[in-house]
Every structure is written in structure tokens, then in C-alpha cells.
Design an enzyme around this catalytic site. Sequence first.
Site, mmCIF file in Angstrom:
data_model
loop_
_atom_site.group_PDB
_atom_site.id
_atom_site.type_symbol
_atom_site.label_atom_id
_atom_site.label_comp_id
_atom_site.label_asym_id
_atom_site.label_seq_id
_atom_site.Cartn_x
_atom_site.Cartn_y
_atom_site.Cartn_z
ATOM 1 N N ASP A 79 0.816 -1.227 0.000
ATOM 2 C CA ASP A 79 0.000 0.000 0.000
ATOM 3 C C ASP A 79 0.842 1.267 0.000
ATOM 4 O O ASP A 79 0.669 2.148 -0.834
ATOM 5 C CB ASP A 79 -0.901 0.056 1.249
ATOM 6 C CG ASP A 79 -2.044 -0.947 1.184
ATOM 7 O OD1 ASP A 79 -2.401 -1.369 0.059
ATOM 8 O OD2 ASP A 79 -2.570 -1.297 2.261
ATOM 9 N N ARG B 188 -0.809 3.752 17.225
ATOM 10 C CA ARG B 188 -1.253 4.752 16.246
ATOM 11 C C ARG B 188 -1.032 6.192 16.687
ATOM 12 O O ARG B 188 -0.533 7.002 15.906
ATOM 13 C CB ARG B 188 -2.719 4.532 15.851
ATOM 14 C CG ARG B 188 -3.004 3.219 15.131
ATOM 15 C CD ARG B 188 -2.007 2.922 14.062
ATOM 16 N NE ARG B 188 -2.385 1.814 13.210
ATOM 17 C CZ ARG B 188 -1.565 1.167 12.412
ATOM 18 N NH1 ARG B 188 -0.284 1.494 12.382
ATOM 19 N NH2 ARG B 188 -1.985 0.175 11.657
ATOM 20 N N ASP C 248 -8.107 2.588 12.330
ATOM 21 C CA ASP C 248 -6.818 3.262 12.256
ATOM 22 C C ASP C 248 -6.904 4.638 11.606
ATOM 23 O O ASP C 248 -6.235 5.571 12.021
ATOM 24 C CB ASP C 248 -5.796 2.367 11.549
ATOM 25 C CG ASP C 248 -5.379 1.196 12.433
ATOM 26 O OD1 ASP C 248 -5.412 1.366 13.672
ATOM 27 O OD2 ASP C 248 -5.034 0.129 11.911
ATOM 28 N N SER D 158 -4.094 -9.278 6.347
ATOM 29 C CA SER D 158 -3.569 -7.956 6.642
ATOM 30 C C SER D 158 -3.031 -7.989 8.070
ATOM 31 O O SER D 158 -3.752 -8.299 9.019
ATOM 32 C CB SER D 158 -4.693 -6.926 6.503
ATOM 33 O OG SER D 158 -4.348 -5.769 7.209
HETATM 34 N N1 ARG Z 1 -8.784 -4.178 14.763
HETATM 35 C C1 ARG Z 1 -7.575 -3.797 15.379
HETATM 36 C C2 ARG Z 1 -7.671 -2.389 15.923
HETATM 37 O O1 ARG Z 1 -8.531 -1.670 15.507
HETATM 38 C C3 ARG Z 1 -6.346 -3.993 14.552
HETATM 39 C C4 ARG Z 1 -6.308 -3.427 13.180
HETATM 40 C C5 ARG Z 1 -4.923 -3.549 12.647
HETATM 41 N N2 ARG Z 1 -4.783 -3.504 11.254
HETATM 42 C C6 ARG Z 1 -4.479 -4.558 10.477
HETATM 43 N N3 ARG Z 1 -4.288 -4.347 9.218
HETATM 44 N N4 ARG Z 1 -4.406 -5.769 10.935
HETATM 45 O O2 ARG Z 1 -6.922 -1.982 16.769
#
Ligand code: ARG
Length: 425
Positions: A20, A100, A129, A180
Site C-alpha cells: 500500500d 497509532r 486506524d 492484513s
Molecule cells: N482491529 C484492530 C484495531 O482496531 C487492529 C487493526 C490492525 N490492522 C491490520 N491491518 N491488521 O486496533
Amino acid sequence: MTKSTKAKLRVVLAYSGGLDTSVAIRWLQEHYDAEVVALSVDVGQEGELQGAIDRAYRNGAVEADLIDAKETFVTEFLWPAVQANALYEGVYPLSTALARPLIARTLTQVALASGAGAVAHGCTGKGNDQVRFDVAIHTLGPGLRIIAPVREWNMNRTDEIAYAKSHDIEIKVTVAKSYSVDENLWGRSIEGGALEDPDVAPPEEIYEWTGHPDSWPSTPELLRVDFERGIPVRLNGKLLAPVELVRTANRIAGAHGIGRIDHVEDRVVGIKSRENYECPGAMALLEAHRALETLVLPRDLLQFKAHVERRFSDLVYEGLWFSPLREALSAFVSSTQEVVTGSVTLRLHQGNVRAVRRSSEYSLLAPELVTYGNTSQFPQELAVGFIHLYGLPNRLAHARRESARAAKPSQETKRRVAGKVLRST
Ligand code: ARG
């Protein structure tokens, strides 16, 4: 006539080196006529970050930087989360959610310092995110424009690979990746592919930090964690720097399969999704911290703190790390930690972790009070009077309710009730 040459938009991109964000470098040049600064923030994700930086230059970034934020991540984000026993919906230790705001803050600082007009990140329009990034950036760098290429372009993975090919973008070709993954010191998140169906059991291949169940030792291992003011400082008696401590906890607990989490999660954007995590160190350290608190914090404080912990976890999940409420809750939590000093021994076995020993110089468990032996100093004779007064309001209320139930309703009441029934039919 002189042609006015408009200065190019400078964009600082949160860059991971994956497909990405590699495609995003070229896409930002093409669609925004931007010059792109690729910024990787090291929060302990495995993989070759320096290789990714070199690739960013080859893919057209005017500048590519790697910032080591591991220590800050642990001390400023993970330790407050441990002190708050932070688990979203009671199960997820917020590994992605905690990193984040730090990545967003670093991105904002670099953008402001280098006079960039915009920042960019590779989040989709469906997840948490983007919320965490955008809210943090809006908060810390109000004038900055935010570009989220993946939210704007209409490409799936195959399209992105085709775009990379046609634009001569060098990507690190991995085996057909169907998940992912997001990773940092606090854990791994694995989503997508076959995992989207909550009725499909997670395949073994998604796990990397917790070996195959066949490799989990058949005999339990004990792990001693020493805390100072709610912060883990030693493992098995060995003083460790913060990053080293988390890594060691991951390794030791991971070997026993601890920290696999399979969760149907409620996202901020209002959808449910099936999420899998692998957070061995986090789950072990959180269990140890929680166990120590039960020994040193009084009941009313434990109960009240549980509400604070829940709210804290929700705020972190929802992208509100940089908010007055989160900061105030952290201040409360931190004020409770003065006495959270001591040791906990964890028993690790076949995917399970539990505390089997705990001790503290500030323990509220007073042996002379609780013992059934003859050294007891608890004045049992006073218990009778205590119970009499303690149960008094309840006794009184019960008696009143009994007499209310026994009383015959008056004729007037009966008529009214009957009338109401008639009218409503
Ligand atoms: N669902 C989790 C969160 O919102 C993890 C998301 C992480 N992203 C990924 N591409 N696995 O904190």
C-alpha cells in the site's frame, strides 16, 4: 512574461514498506504532484525497516527516514496501559490502537518541522486506524492536510500490484499474502482472508509469535515479574530495560502459546469484524499487574478503577489518546500505582497464564487478621454487632415490602385498574 512556478506540495507519508504505502509514494506524485517524504516509525514491528527505507528512495521518495520510537512506545504508551489493565471489550490489549497515536504524533512533528503541507497514511476507509490517525493529526497539527490514498483510490490488491508493475515500483514480493497484518512490541493483529468469516477457525499459519501447539511444553514454566509503582522492571529477577523486558516477555510467554485472541470486535465506524491477535507478552504482563493490584489496592478503589479502566480502554480504541479525558483518567490511574510494587509469579502452560504467587511490602492482606490459627487478632466478638447494623436497612425494607404485599388493594384501586384494562383493550 515569467511563468510562476508553484511550489510542490510536500507530503510526509507514514510508510511501512508494504504494498500500500510503496504504491502510495508514486500515486501521491501522480495525483497530487507531491514530493513525498517517507517516514517509518519503528515501534518494534519485525521485518527489515532499513531495507524498506532504501526501497522508498528507489521508488521516488525525496527523503526517507526511520525513527526509532520503541522506547517511547513502551514508556509513554504501554506502561500507562498496563497500569490501566487496558483490554478493549475485556480481551484485546490494544496493541495496534496504542501505537497509532505515537506514529501520528511523530508524523505530525516531522511534517511541521519540515514545512510540509500535508501528511499521508495508508489506512482504509473502513477501519479504526484512519480515525486514530486523523483525530491525532487534527489535534496536534491543526493546519495539516491529511491524504489517505487507500481511502481515495479504487484499487484492490491485484490492481495495486498491476499499478506497481506498470509504474516500475519495486515491491518486496512476498508469498501470496492473504492476511492484513499489523505488528508492534505489544502484539500482532491478523485480519482478512479466510478470517473474515467468524465461523471459520483461525488456521495455524496466521501465528508467528506463538509456535505450533505441538511445540508448547508439556510442563508449566514459572515466570516472576517484579513491579515498581505499577511498572514491570524485572523478569525472573533480571533487571531489564523497557523494550528488552517486553521482548523477553513475548518470547517466554509466546513459547507456551499465550496470548492468542480470537475476537468479534466492535469498530468505531459501527461495524463488527472478526479480529485475531497474538499478544503473549502483553497478556502475561497484564495478568501479573492485575494480580498484584488485588493484593495492594483496597476494594472500593479496585471497583472504581475498573470503571476507569473500561473507559480508558474505549478511549484508546476510539482514537482519543490525545484527549483531556484520557489524560485525566491516566492521572487517576497513576495516582493509584504508588503501592503497586512487588512480585508476581505467573504459571505459563499450554496457552494459559495465571498468577500463582504474589507479594508486596504494601500488601493489604494482613495475616494476623485473616488467619484461622490462634494468632488471630480479628475481634470476632464484634462481628455480631457489625452484622446487626449492617443488615438493618435490608431487614426493614424486607418487612415493609412484605406488609405491602399482604395489604388488600382498596375498592378504588381495583376500579381504576379494571378501567385501565378495559380502555386499553
Ligand atoms: N482491529 C484492530 C484495531 O482496531 C487492529 C487493526 C490492525 N490492522 C491490520 N491491518 N491488521 O486496533
